[in-house]
Design a protein around this motif. Structure first.
Motif, PDB file in Angstrom:
ATOM      1  N   ARG A 264       0.747  -1.111  -0.127  1.00  0.00           N
ATOM      2  CA  ARG A 264       0.051  -0.040  -0.052  1.00  0.00           C
ATOM      3  C   ARG A 264       0.983   1.204   0.054  1.00  0.00           C
ATOM      4  N   THR A 265       0.680   2.101  -0.747  1.00  0.00           N
ATOM      5  CA  THR A 265       1.462   3.565  -0.913  1.00  0.00           C
ATOM      6  C   THR A 265       0.523   4.846  -0.799  1.00  0.00           C
ATOM      7  N   LEU A 266       1.397   5.723  -0.275  1.00  0.00           N
ATOM      8  CA  LEU A 266       0.561   7.017  -0.178  1.00  0.00           C
ATOM      9  C   LEU A 266       0.866   7.870  -1.218  1.00  0.00           C
ATOM     10  N   ASN A 267       0.071   8.419  -1.895  1.00  0.00           N
ATOM     11  CA  ASN A 267       0.415   9.234  -3.315  1.00  0.00           C
ATOM     12  C   ASN A 267      -0.436  10.453  -3.142  1.00  0.00           C
ATOM     13  N   SER A 268      -0.051  11.521  -3.922  1.00  0.00           N
ATOM     14  CA  SER A 268      -0.830  12.794  -3.794  1.00  0.00           C
ATOM     15  C   SER A 268      -0.729  13.339  -5.344  1.00  0.00           C
ATOM     16  N   GLY A 269      -1.662  14.098  -5.534  1.00  0.00           N
ATOM     17  CA  GLY A 269      -1.983  14.818  -6.755  1.00  0.00           C
ATOM     18  C   GLY A 269      -2.682  16.012  -6.948  1.00  0.00           C
ATOM     19  N   MET A 270      -2.991  16.584  -8.081  1.00  0.00           N
ATOM     20  CA  MET A 270      -3.637  17.931  -8.261  1.00  0.00           C
ATOM     21  C   MET A 270      -4.280  17.649  -9.441  1.00  0.00           C
ATOM     22  N   ILE A 271      -5.395  18.622  -9.513  1.00  0.00           N
ATOM     23  CA  ILE A 271      -6.213  18.548 -10.550  1.00  0.00           C
ATOM     24  C   ILE A 271      -6.113  20.286 -10.872  1.00  0.00           C
ATOM     25  N   THR A 272      -5.750  20.371 -12.035  1.00  0.00           N
ATOM     26  CA  THR A 272      -5.670  21.958 -12.770  1.00  0.00           C
ATOM     27  C   THR A 272      -6.993  22.234 -13.425  1.00  0.00           C
ATOM     28  N   ILE A 273      -7.498  23.430 -12.923  1.00  0.00           N
ATOM     29  CA  ILE A 273      -8.690  23.856 -13.695  1.00  0.00           C
ATOM     30  C   ILE A 273      -8.234  25.128 -14.532  1.00  0.00           C
ATOM     31  N   ASN A 274      -8.315  25.157 -15.829  1.00  0.00           N
ATOM     32  CA  ASN A 274      -8.150  26.291 -16.748  1.00  0.00           C
ATOM     33  C   ASN A 274      -9.476  26.684 -17.383  1.00  0.00           C
TER      34      ASN A 274
END
Length: 132
Positions: free
Chosen positions: A122-132
């Motif tokens: 199991r791994t912890l990850n992060s991300g983002m959504i860019t709204i243009n």
């Protein structure tokens, strides 16, 4: 603006390190690993770019805010079977963007899980959504 982005990224890294360290867990198979400490990093089918394309394609911007711009930051756990769990929005833009981000991430295809010593973890990850 650059300092604000840097502060948010530092906050996400801090959250990853804090929440990925588990103590007193009787069953080691439930440990959550930081992606920096494993042998094979988890990967979205295709690539990280494909994951961003998936998010961009499936995220629906609020109809009453067509000119909205910004970023939504989130964390999640990639399970041993590649499914996503414990999805948390760290920062959103309001107007229902957190709920929409959760919807899109929950419907994402399974990932190729991370590996440590030839075992899926199991791994912890992060991300983002860019709204243009």
């Amino acid at each position: 603006i650059i300092m604000k982005k840097l502060l948010i990224l530092i906050l996400i890294c801090f959250a990853q390190n804090t929440f990925s360290q588990t103590t007193n867990v009787p069953d080691k198979s439930d440990l959550i690993y930081d992606i920096k400490g494993i042998d094979v990093k988890p990967e979205f089918p295709g690539s990280a770019t494909e994951f961003n394309t998936y998010l961009d394609k499936n995220f629906i911007k609020p109809a009453d805010k067509p000119k909205m711009k910004g970023k939504i930051y989130f964390t999640f756990i990639i399970e041993k079977d590649g499914s996503l769990s414990d999805i948390k929005v760290i920062r959103d833009l309001g107007y229902g963007t957190a709920e929409e981000a959760l919807r899109v991430i929950k419907t994402a295809p399974k990932w190729n899980p991370g590996k440590y010593k030839n075992k899926e973890v199991r791994t912890l990850n992060s991300g983002m959504i860019t709204i243009n």
